[in-house]
Design a protein around this motif. Structure first.
Motif, mmCIF file in Angstrom:
data_model
loop_
_atom_site.group_PDB
_atom_site.id
_atom_site.type_symbol
_atom_site.label_atom_id
_atom_site.label_comp_id
_atom_site.label_asym_id
_atom_site.label_seq_id
_atom_site.Cartn_x
_atom_site.Cartn_y
_atom_site.Cartn_z
ATOM 1 N N LEU A 124 -103.096 34.223 -13.107
ATOM 2 C CA LEU A 124 -103.568 33.294 -13.762
ATOM 3 C C LEU A 124 -105.193 33.358 -14.044
ATOM 4 O O LEU A 124 -105.708 34.199 -15.443
ATOM 5 C CB LEU A 124 -103.330 32.365 -14.232
ATOM 6 N N LEU A 125 -106.193 33.229 -13.302
ATOM 7 C CA LEU A 125 -107.350 32.945 -13.290
ATOM 8 C C LEU A 125 -108.081 34.183 -13.035
ATOM 9 O O LEU A 125 -109.401 34.503 -13.568
ATOM 10 C CB LEU A 125 -107.878 32.152 -11.521
ATOM 11 N N ALA A 126 -107.673 35.284 -13.035
ATOM 12 C CA ALA A 126 -108.280 36.546 -12.917
ATOM 13 C C ALA A 126 -108.278 36.586 -14.572
ATOM 14 O O ALA A 126 -109.028 38.200 -15.086
ATOM 15 C CB ALA A 126 -107.291 37.635 -12.664
ATOM 16 N N PHE B 27 -113.436 31.742 -13.917
ATOM 17 C CA PHE B 27 -112.744 31.493 -12.301
ATOM 18 C C PHE B 27 -112.286 32.146 -11.952
ATOM 19 O O PHE B 27 -111.301 32.767 -11.075
ATOM 20 C CB PHE B 27 -111.029 30.527 -13.399
ATOM 21 N N MET B 28 -113.285 33.063 -11.945
ATOM 22 C CA MET B 28 -113.845 34.716 -11.035
ATOM 23 C C MET B 28 -114.587 34.033 -10.064
ATOM 24 O O MET B 28 -115.993 34.082 -10.239
ATOM 25 C CB MET B 28 -113.609 35.381 -11.832
ATOM 26 N N TRP C 206 -110.883 29.777 -7.689
ATOM 27 C CA TRP C 206 -111.024 31.083 -8.023
ATOM 28 C C TRP C 206 -109.977 32.542 -8.074
ATOM 29 O O TRP C 206 -109.787 31.938 -7.140
ATOM 30 C CB TRP C 206 -112.817 31.458 -7.989
ATOM 31 N N SER C 207 -110.063 33.238 -9.066
ATOM 32 C CA SER C 207 -109.344 34.078 -8.185
ATOM 33 C C SER C 207 -110.754 34.715 -7.447
ATOM 34 O O SER C 207 -111.541 35.291 -7.891
ATOM 35 C CB SER C 207 -109.529 35.267 -9.589
ATOM 36 N N GLY C 208 -109.460 35.541 -6.614
ATOM 37 C CA GLY C 208 -110.564 36.019 -5.531
ATOM 38 C C GLY C 208 -110.859 35.260 -4.208
ATOM 39 O O GLY C 208 -110.245 35.768 -2.944
ATOM 40 N N LEU C 209 -110.745 34.093 -4.475
ATOM 41 C CA LEU C 209 -110.245 32.659 -3.335
ATOM 42 C C LEU C 209 -109.597 32.534 -2.977
ATOM 43 O O LEU C 209 -109.100 32.257 -1.498
ATOM 44 C CB LEU C 209 -111.467 31.047 -3.511
ATOM 45 N N PRO D 63 -113.772 41.957 -7.800
ATOM 46 C CA PRO D 63 -113.357 42.460 -9.211
ATOM 47 C C PRO D 63 -114.226 41.282 -9.919
ATOM 48 O O PRO D 63 -114.507 40.452 -10.119
ATOM 49 C CB PRO D 63 -111.717 41.910 -9.615
ATOM 50 N N LEU D 64 -114.880 42.394 -11.247
ATOM 51 C CA LEU D 64 -115.988 41.683 -11.892
ATOM 52 C C LEU D 64 -115.194 41.507 -13.669
ATOM 53 O O LEU D 64 -115.970 40.892 -14.698
ATOM 54 C CB LEU D 64 -117.323 42.427 -12.275
ATOM 55 N N LYS D 65 -114.386 42.880 -13.267
ATOM 56 C CA LYS D 65 -113.576 42.266 -14.900
ATOM 57 C C LYS D 65 -111.969 41.844 -14.716
ATOM 58 O O LYS D 65 -111.661 41.735 -14.008
ATOM 59 C CB LYS D 65 -113.692 44.124 -15.532
#
Length: 738
Positions: free
Chosen positions: A601-603, A608-609, A656-659, A709-711
């Motif tokens: 979701l956050l991605a 939220f990244m 955050w997405s990634g965390l 990811p950055l996008k």
């Protein structure tokens, strides 16, 4: 001859005012062009004179032109934003922008004139410079300064690049680079370094960083001043390098400790003659390099107690600190954060507080009531004993991610204080959050106070906010926000809840329902949030193309799912205690799946990244070593905060997405491995061993090299709808029995 001199002085004053007006007009015209590059030509800006010295603006229409008048760049920018929000129904926030103006700009039928009752509109907290701004470049700062002006800010804290001025001064005093390498912290920790809490952590700081951020500071100050803002610059508080005791063995130094797992820092006693001398030299050098608006920030005891509680001692101390400023700048005004009176009220009783404040002339100090919406310190200090003071909303701690706020307080309390005969010299309002780029409604609401002296009527303000945000007047969206106002944005008066709750997902894995810094106590019942989620889902077909709506539907979905983690955790804890392996595995798997789904979701939103935060940090590095240092700073601040034994772990945690997938999930997976073995062995988890292993893993994670990811991936609205379909009924059932 006397009349000639008088005429010349008057002429020079008029010429200076004319020059300032031209600067304001030029800067505000450029701001409007940045905001509306294709429609800026429809706005005409003009200068007006304030009758009482307070900022004022006017708006009117003539033919196809919108005329904006103001006595400063900030006033003109505020007029522009007033037009955008009240007539064009647009909005500019950190988390969603709506600038879809109609082809023909709305006409202002009757001239609008607004003046502010607040001389000062303060902005920023030391902590904001790290929890949110650590890696900002000029492009990001330019956007923020525009945001400040649009929202009426005229008194921003400005400490970017402060380390370079100190570096130059210490070099002149004979300190070597080796003497200073353990003094300056890494870039993510400057806030606590300048407040005297820590030295060296996250360093050593490259000189290239100091130089680049000194140049950045010059741009920041030039732009702020061109709009009529008066930046608050730093002053000396006594914090010196540890090498000071070797360089000046006779200096009166005191070791102090923040008690958060860091080594001692050193404070030069204000009675030492070098204190005033260094304070004077620093301000002289800073002024030569950056100019001054005579406003200086200095906080001597940020979460550190003075060595004596004797009022006479504290008064003399305060007087000496101000004396160090005034020797360099006779017009100096000390701007003090009032956090110490909130955070350490056991020490700062009435005699101590009064002594500290009264030692400085009333017109030479301004107090920031730093968290007035939580606890108004002005009420127990007789309006800060005659000092001018500013009503501030702190709201956010650590840059944490949660829906939270005191909407009714923000709408009413500033005006109530302004009109209270007991409030003394209330001269302004401000924002002192530790982190920004969250809960944009609270910040729009707070700054709506700038141009009025009466409380804000939320019954009219909130629907207008929603209309401006989404560009559509949708009944479901309006209903959702009414529910949000009564749940996440309301704190019951009978409960002491300082700030928003975190999710148990973010806690270092535990059998408890909360940890020290991952608090899970909500200011509302979890199930009461669900109808707001439902209404946003219903509004999606109409509002789904709005940037602000896309942020909001992710944010509300995120909060509902984050809340659901706690009953899931309780389920697997119960199964663990019963040594029920089947149920434990089923519930722990649901927990891990929830983490995966939240990450997905956050991605969909850059807000939220993790990826951009780490990439922006690395971008500042000139070589692999610098890039690695900055990456470590970026990842450490939002997880451990310090080393692997840090007591501050999770203080600044983020959803955050990634965390989620790369940090929180592996920790819980390891915990489930320990718990499963304990069930098999019919024993208890070895929590001490688990904590040793997980903290070592966390420290390794902080220091590893990894790209994220950055996008964005996927549609915010589509995935929020997917999560609603999957979890809505499950969550309601989970909360029914609480």
């Amino acid at each position: 001859m006397k009349y000639k001199i008088y005429f010349l002085a008057a002429f020079l004053v008029m010429a200076s005012a004319k020059t300032r007006a031209q600067t304001y007009l030029s800067s505000s015209a450029e701001l409007i062009k940045r905001v509306l590059p294709k429609q800026h030509q429809f706005f005409l800006i003009q200068s007006i004179v304030s009758e009482n010295g307070m900022d004022v603006f006017e708006i009117e229409s003539k033919k196809n032109t919108i005329i904006l008048r103001g006595n400063s760049g900030v006033a003109i920018a505020s007029a522009f934003y007033y037009y955008l929000t009240e007539y064009a129904h647009c909005q500019i926030t950190w988390n969603g922008v709506n600038l879809k103006l109609p082809k023909n700009l709305p006409i202002v039928k009757n001239k609008v004139r607004k003046s502010t009752p607040y001389e000062y509109r303060y902005y920023l907290n030391y902590c904001t410079f790290n929890y949110s701004m650590s890696w900002w470049d000029w492009a990001r700062w330019e956007k923020e300064i525009d945001w400040m002006a649009l929202h009426g800010i005229n008194m921003p804290l400005a400490i970017t690049g402060e380390e370079y001025t100190w570096y130059l001064l210490y070099k002149e005093m004979g300190f070597s680079d080796n003497d200073l390498k353990d003094f300056f912290t890494g870039p993510a920790y400057f806030s606590w370094f300048w407040m005297g809490n820590i030295d060296g952590w996250g360093g050593p700081l490259p000189v290239d960083w100091m130089k680049s951020h000194f140049e950045l500071q010059k741009k920041i100050l030039t732009r702020q001043r061109s709009l009529g803002m008066k930046p608050v610059l730093p002053a000396f508080t006594g914090h010196v390098p540890a090498a000071f005791k070797k360089k000046f063995p006779n200096a009166k130094l005191k070791a102090t400790n923040w008690t958060n797992g860091f080594a001692d820092t050193y404070i030069l006693d204000s009675e030492d003659p070098m204190f005033a001398a260094i304070g004077k030299k620093f301000l002289q050098k800073q002024t030569a390099l950056l100019g001054t608006d005579h406003l200086y920030s200095a906080d001597t005891f940020n979460e550190n107690e003075p060595p004596s509680s004797e009022p006479d001692f504290l008064g003399k101390l305060s007087a000496r600190i101000y004396d160090g400023m005034s020797q360099a700048d006779p017009k100096a005004i000390w701007v003090m954060q009032g956090w110490l009176f909130y955070s350490d009220r056991k020490f700062w009783k009435e005699p101590q507080t009064e002594a500290l404040l009264k030692a400085v002339p009333n017109d030479k100090m301004i107090l920031l009531d730093l968290a007035t919406e939580i606890e108004p310190v002005w009420k127990r200090t007789s309006g800060f004993y005659g000092k001018p003071w500013i009503w501030n909303m702190l709201h956010n701690f650590g840059g944490n991610t949660n829906l939270f706020g005191r909407m009714d307080v923000i709408a009413t309390a500033p005006a109530q204080a302004l009109n209270d005969l007991q409030s003394g010299k209330m001269k302004g309002i401000g924002l002192t959050m530790e982190g920004i780029e969250q809960n944009p409604v609270l910040y729009e609401l707070m700054m709506a106070n700038v141009w009025q002296s009466k409380p804000i009527d939320l019954k009219t303000w909130l629907p207008n906010f929603v209309f401006n945000r989404y560009g559509k007047n949708n009944p479901n969206a309006q209903k959702a926000w009414e529910i949000l106002r009564k749940t996440v944005y309301n704190v019951p008066q009978d409960k002491y809840i300082r700030d928003g709750a975190e999710s148990i997902i973010q806690a270092r894995p535990t059998l408890d329902s909360l940890t020290r810094w991952a608090k899970t106590t909500l200011n509302y019942q979890e199930r009461d949030l669900l109808p707001a989620w439902d209404e946003l889902i219903k509004a999606a077909p109409t509002c789904g193309n709005s940037d602000g709506f896309q942020y909001d539907i992710v944010d509300v979905t995120r909060q509902a799912m984050a809340n659901y983690a706690l009953p899931l955790q309780r389920n697997f804890v119960t199964a663990y205690k019963k040594k029920d392996m089947v149920t434990f595995k089923a519930e722990s798997q649901k927990f891990l799946q929830l983490i995966d789904d939240m990450d997905k979701l956050l991605a969909t939103r850059k807000d939220f990244m993790l990826g951009p935060w780490v990439e922006q940090a690395r971008t500042w590095g000139n070589n692999p070593a610098e890039k690695a240092l900055y990456e470590m700073n970026a990842k450490d601040l939002i997880t451990l905060w310090g080393d692997e034994k840090s007591p501050l772990n999770e203080y600044a945690c983020r959803q955050w997405s990634g965390l989620f997938n790369d940090f929180y999930k592996p920790r819980w997976a390891l915990f489930f491995k320990y718990a499963s073995k304990a069930i098999d062995d019919q024993k208890e988890i070895d929590i001490k061993q688990f904590n040793r292993e997980v903290s070592a893993w966390e420290w390794s994670w902080v220091n590893q090299r990894k790209d994220y990811p950055l996008k964005t991936v996927g549609s915010s609205v589509s995935i929020a709808i997917e999560m609603h379909k999957k979890y809505r009924s499950i969550i309601e059932k989970a909360h029914q029995y609480r």
